[in-house]
Design a protein around this motif. Structure first.
Motif, PDB file in Angstrom:
ATOM      1  N   ALA A  93       6.788   9.042 -11.977  1.00 24.84           N
ATOM      2  CA  ALA A  93       6.807   7.584 -12.075  1.00 24.84           C
ATOM      3  C   ALA A  93       6.369   7.003 -10.746  1.00 24.84           C
ATOM      4  N   LEU A  94       5.985   5.740 -10.750  1.00 23.30           N
ATOM      5  CA  LEU A  94       5.639   5.006  -9.540  1.00 23.30           C
ATOM      6  C   LEU A  94       6.619   3.855  -9.380  1.00 23.30           C
ATOM      7  N   GLU A  95       7.111   3.661  -8.135  1.00 21.40           N
ATOM      8  CA  GLU A  95       8.022   2.560  -7.835  1.00 21.40           C
ATOM      9  C   GLU A  95       7.481   1.806  -6.630  1.00 21.40           C
ATOM     10  N   GLN A  96       7.699   0.493  -6.627  1.00 20.52           N
ATOM     11  CA  GLN A  96       7.134  -0.321  -5.558  1.00 20.52           C
ATOM     12  C   GLN A  96       8.049  -1.507  -5.314  1.00 20.52           C
ATOM     13  N   ALA A  97       8.226  -1.877  -4.048  1.00 18.01           N
ATOM     14  CA  ALA A  97       9.044  -3.042  -3.689  1.00 18.01           C
ATOM     15  C   ALA A  97       8.552  -3.593  -2.360  1.00 18.01           C
ATOM     16  N   GLY A  98       7.400  -4.277  -2.387  1.00 15.64           N
ATOM     17  CA  GLY A  98       6.877  -4.908  -1.185  1.00 15.64           C
ATOM     18  C   GLY A  98       6.104  -4.000  -0.273  1.00 15.64           C
ATOM     19  N   GLY A  99       5.833  -2.770  -0.665  1.00 17.00           N
ATOM     20  CA  GLY A  99       5.077  -1.841   0.159  1.00 17.00           C
ATOM     21  C   GLY A  99       4.226  -0.949  -0.729  1.00 17.00           C
ATOM     22  N   GLN A 103      16.821   2.685  -2.293  1.00 26.37           N
ATOM     23  CA  GLN A 103      16.636   1.539  -1.399  1.00 26.37           C
ATOM     24  C   GLN A 103      16.032   1.972  -0.072  1.00 26.37           C
ATOM     25  N   PHE A 104      16.522   3.090   0.465  1.00 24.78           N
ATOM     26  CA  PHE A 104      16.022   3.554   1.758  1.00 24.78           C
ATOM     27  C   PHE A 104      14.563   4.007   1.654  1.00 24.78           C
ATOM     28  N   VAL A 105      14.224   4.722   0.579  1.00 25.40           N
ATOM     29  CA  VAL A 105      12.844   5.185   0.411  1.00 25.40           C
ATOM     30  C   VAL A 105      11.903   3.988   0.282  1.00 25.40           C
ATOM     31  N   LEU A 106      12.292   2.970  -0.474  1.00 24.83           N
ATOM     32  CA  LEU A 106      11.448   1.782  -0.614  1.00 24.83           C
ATOM     33  C   LEU A 106      11.320   1.045   0.717  1.00 24.83           C
ATOM     34  N   ALA A 107      12.397   1.045   1.519  1.00 24.78           N
ATOM     35  CA  ALA A 107      12.319   0.427   2.849  1.00 24.78           C
ATOM     36  C   ALA A 107      11.369   1.201   3.753  1.00 24.78           C
ATOM     37  N   LEU A 108      11.392   2.543   3.672  1.00 27.80           N
ATOM     38  CA  LEU A 108      10.440   3.352   4.436  1.00 27.80           C
ATOM     39  C   LEU A 108       9.009   3.029   4.011  1.00 27.80           C
ATOM     40  N   SER A 109       8.820   2.834   2.709  1.00 24.75           N
ATOM     41  CA  SER A 109       7.485   2.482   2.208  1.00 24.75           C
ATOM     42  C   SER A 109       7.035   1.150   2.795  1.00 24.75           C
ATOM     43  N   ILE A 152      18.563  -2.936   5.946  1.00 29.80           N
ATOM     44  CA  ILE A 152      17.949  -1.650   5.639  1.00 29.80           C
ATOM     45  C   ILE A 152      16.515  -1.568   6.151  1.00 29.80           C
ATOM     46  N   ASN A 153      15.838  -2.697   6.284  1.00 29.78           N
ATOM     47  CA  ASN A 153      14.468  -2.677   6.809  1.00 29.78           C
ATOM     48  C   ASN A 153      14.463  -2.350   8.303  1.00 29.78           C
ATOM     49  N   VAL A 191      21.705  -1.993   4.185  1.00 34.06           N
ATOM     50  CA  VAL A 191      21.861  -2.749   2.952  1.00 34.06           C
ATOM     51  C   VAL A 191      20.659  -3.674   2.793  1.00 34.06           C
ATOM     52  N   ASP A 192      20.213  -3.844   1.567  1.00 33.25           N
ATOM     53  CA  ASP A 192      19.086  -4.733   1.275  1.00 33.25           C
ATOM     54  C   ASP A 192      19.600  -6.164   1.248  1.00 33.25           C
ATOM     55  N   LEU A 193      19.357  -6.907   2.325  1.00 34.03           N
ATOM     56  CA  LEU A 193      19.899  -8.264   2.460  1.00 34.03           C
ATOM     57  C   LEU A 193      19.177  -9.269   1.566  1.00 34.03           C
TER      58      LEU A 193
END
Length: 845
Positions: free
Chosen positions: A57-63, A24-30, A365-366, A194-196
């Protein structure tokens, strides 16, 4: 910014419960604009890893997409063998795997980020050094468990090159400074986020239908590993026999759940489905013994669940009384009572739920990712400036520990200093690891100066090592007047060899010599006064006239010596006022407690809880003597034994002959052997384990000699551990107890008054809890060493200014005097306040 994230905890298809917060934190940094590559090695010999996840692998969540690499390495576990721990082989294998992976992908990061100290943090620091990039280690370990196989001495060396440390709580940050000698300016506190968008209140009915839970049940959620320290076993004990209560347990681990336990659901879930499980619950309970910053608590708050959790300081950064009922995590009855309270009070649950939703917005978390990104960019910018040969501008505050330093010698004649001055702290009467001298003053000075020399009597403490910026010079311990004189002579000889610029000395023995031989030493002198030495003559048993003459002589001599010093540091304001009236430059550095010094040994705590099971412990810790109320405590126990045989007096401290024989005689005579327990000596850090099992902390000093003016450190140690204080009604202590509402006062000359106060306090459990919380809050907000450290470094800034200018003694300056200090000074200045002839018959002075 390009960031390489090294971690051992990153979720995969067969390890969904591990490291979800890291993802979650890495995706928020992205999403914050950081280009991230995750290196998460998998051990090929660990059964839990099979089947192994894909190597990339590649992961993506809004960034931007995050590239996740899972190279293979061989783990040798962490097994202790004769003279060797296999963890060293595991560390080398892991670090080499990370290094090879970065070489293979031919990608150059701006910063290497390691998650947890070993092995990932070590690999990040090693990799950063190899590629000439800054490194940052994120630390969320409550007890530095990953360091134990390697040893703290090795950890101090391994992590010294790191550019920064991200601590998830104030407790973790203080532990880094204390245990790993990390400079405080390298650390930043960012509580977990936390991812709200994922953790929100859901439909309760639908969630219960999905998990097969009846609507009428009161459901308690527990999310986390089923380890003993997480408190699941105590939670199971607490709910047994409670009608209408069911547990929803998400996780796995060695703690077994019996078929007879009231469990509605038990098992692991993908991280994205945990919020659905939380929506089926009415409250969240986690009686954990120790934490960094608990993600599961934050996620439960975001879902609107009232919290029941630990009253330990490690929860202070995320919990308050509006959102949580905080209990002793080792007390099953307290956990049970908190559950019953919430179950029977729907209105309170509703208020706490609303407060949780409001407070959880602080831990988005953002927001955390953006704040961390700004900090990491500052570290990268500073690193690039250093490599380009640009020296950062010196801050305006003279005491900043990040001020630039050079190596050339200062030029006194020109008044221009081109290096940090050499500081030496010397004592002949205190141990090298004395709390005030070493753990407070020396370690604070080590943040400003490259090397601080400590000259002190040799002791076993040196076996445990010193801070890397502290050089220890031992003195041979000697006894008697002649022996003490020889120790002073040896101290002067050592000072001449050190060629010190500032000599910070303690003890009246040294004050009798150093100010008059300062030409030989060639240093500015700082006299640190711990007590009212003239008043100590009261305890010598001299006739009144001889005692008075001795007091007057000691006072005159001490003030004459102090005038030759650049500065006098005193522990209380009345002492400061006395030296200022004598024309000295004096400042008060209160002996407040270090917030980061609380380090509990969980195994010892459990042993103590078993030893004193069902006993109501009244504790006194410190040196034991007749003037410190020894016989009044014994007298009070005669009354307390008749009132409640479960009450026990626990004495932790040195008790010497002939007092020891007298105490043992009275214990036998009054049949108090089972009601009084004596622990001869424990280290300063271990004493907190004993304090933690007590119900009340005693300060039973009699109003004789210097005790009316003494502000004992044990007052703040009791407060920081959250236990109420029962103190003698003395002028120096009274304002602190009354202002904080952290305890009660009593007439220390009367054993009956002590017994009455103990009975009064033990009869009010809620009052005890509230006084404990008041004390903890007062230390956290006002009476902590952090504020005194700033004052100490500011005082040294003034001394440096004089040293560089080559001027005379700095003119005395009025230091900040708070309302509490003014009250104390006015009380101490009352007629007869310090008259020993009146203290025997006077209550409260």
């Amino acid at each position: 910014m390009k960031l390489a994230v090294v971690t051992q905890n990153y979720p995969s298809a067969n390890r969904q419960m591990e490291g979800g917060f890291v993802r979650q934190f890495v995706l928020a940094l992205s999403r914050a604009g950081v280009e991230c590559v995750v290196i998460a090695p998998l051990s090929v010999v660990a059964p839990r890893n099979w089947p192994l996840a894909p190597r990339e692998a590649l992961e993506q969540a809004g960034g931007p997409a995050v590239r996740v690499l899972r190279p293979r390495y061989v783990s040798f576990s962490a097994r202790q063998m004769p003279g060797f721990n296999t963890a060293m082989l595991t560390l080398r294998s892991f670090t080499a795997c990370v290094r090879r992976t970065l070489q293979r992908i031919d990608w150059s990061p701006d910063l290497v980020y390691g998650h947890f100290l070993y092995c990932a943090g070590h690999a990040a620091v090693h990799l950063g050094s190899r590629i000439n990039r800054p490194s940052v280690v994120s630390v969320g370990e409550g007890e530095f468990w990953s360091v134990q196989p390697f040893g703290f001495d090795k950890a101090v060396q391994d992590f010294r090159p790191a550019g920064g440390f991200l601590a998830v709580s104030s407790v973790v940050r203080d532990g880094l400074v204390r245990e790993l000698a990390i400079p405080s300016d390298k650390t930043r506190v960012f509580p977990n986020g936390v991812d709200l968008s994922q953790f929100i209140p859901g439909n309760r009915t639908e969630a219960r239908t999905r998990f097969g839970i009846a609507e009428e049940l009161f459901v308690i959620a527990f999310v986390g590993h089923f380890y003993e320290q997480k408190g699941l076993k105590r939670l199971l004990e607490a709910v047994r026999g409670l009608s209408g209560v069911a547990l929803l347990l998400v996780g796995h681990g060695p703690v077994k759940v019996a078929d007879s336990d009231p469990v509605a659901f038990k098992g692991t879930l993908p991280h994205e489905e945990v919020s659905v499980a939380l929506s089926a619950a009415d409250a969240f309970v986690l009686p954990t013994e120790v934490e960094g910053s608990c993600n599961s608590v934050l996620e439960a708050m975001a879902c609107g669940l009232p919290i029941i959790s630990s009253n330990g300081r490690y929860m202070d950064d995320i919990l308050d009384d509006d959102v949580a009922i905080r209990v002793d995590p080792m007390d099953v009855r307290a956990i049970r009572d908190a559950i019953v309270t919430l179950m029977n009070d729907p209105a309170r649950r509703r208020r706490m739920s609303e407060a949780c939703l409001r407070k959880s917005r602080q831990f988005d978390i953002n927001l955390r990712a953006r704040a961390v990104t700004n900090w990491l960019e500052d570290i990268v910018g500073s690193s690039r400036a250093r490599m380009a040969g640009i020296t950062p501008a010196l801050g305006a505050h003279c005491s900043s520990s990040s001020a630039p330093e050079t190596n050339s010698r200062s030029n006194r004649s020109s008044g221009v200093s081109t290096k940090k001055l050499r500081v030496c702290v010397v004592t002949t009467r205190h141990a090298a690891k004395d709390d005030r001298i070493y753990y407070k003053e020396v370690l604070s000075l080590a943040k400003r100066y490259d090397t601080v020399t400590l000259i002190a009597p040799s002791e076993k403490a040196q076996e445990f090592g010193f801070h890397p910026h502290v050089r220890y010079v031992p003195l041979q311990e000697r006894q008697g007047l002649v022996g003490r004189a020889l120790m002073v002579r040896e101290a002067v000889q050592q000072l001449r060899r050190q060629r010190t610029d500032i000599c910070h000395f303690h003890d009246f023995d040294l004050a009798a010599v150093l100010p008059f031989v300062r030409v030989l030493i060639g240093a500015e002198l700082v006299y640190d006064v711990h007590e009212f030495y003239p008043m100590a003559a009261v305890l010598l048993g001299l006739p009144r006239l001889a005692r008075s003459a001795l007091q007057r002589s000691v006072a005159i001599f001490e003030e004459l010596a102090a005038r030759r010093c650049s500065m006098v540091i005193a522990v209380v304001d009345p002492l400061t006022a006395r030296f200022r009236e004598a024309g000295c430059n004096a400042v008060t550095i209160f002996n407040y407690v270090r917030q980061g010094e609380i380090g509990f040994n969980r195994q010892r705590q459990r042993e103590l809880l078993r030893r004193y099971q069902d006993r109501k412990i009244i504790l006194y810790q410190g040196s034991l003597s007749q003037e410190r109320g020894m016989f009044q405590m014994i007298g009070a126990m005669r009354t307390l034994k008749r009132h409640d045989p479960r009450i026990m007096l626990l004495l932790v401290g040195e008790l010497r002959e002939p007092l020891l024989s007298q105490v043992n005689e009275q214990r036998t005579e009054f049949d108090l052997t089972g009601c009084i327990d004596h622990v001869p000596w424990v280290s300063h850090t271990s004493v907190f384990d004993y304090i933690s099992v007590a119900r009340i902390g005693l300060i039973p000093f009699l109003p004789v000699g210097q005790y009316p003016q003494v502000l004992p450190i044990k007052l703040f140690e009791y407060m920081v551990c959250g236990i109420p204080v029962l103190s003698a009604d003395l002028p120096a202590i009274r304002p602190y107890v009354e202002e904080s509402k952290a305890g009660l006062l009593y007439d220390s000359t009367s054993s009956e008054a002590l017994a009455e106060r103990v009975i009064q306090m033990l009869s009010d459990e809620e009052g005890l809890r509230q006084m404990g919380e008041n004390g903890r809050r007062a230390v956290r907000e006002k009476w902590n060493w952090g504020r005194m450290e700033e004052r100490l470094l500011k005082a040294y800034c003034d001394i440096e200014g004089r040293f560089r200018r080559g001027q005379g003694i700095v003119a005395p300056r009025e230091c900040e005097v708070t309302g509490l200090q003014r009250t104390l000074r006015s009380q101490m200045s009352q007629p007869g306040a310090c008259d020993p002839a009146r203290t025997q018959d006077t209550r409260g002075i």
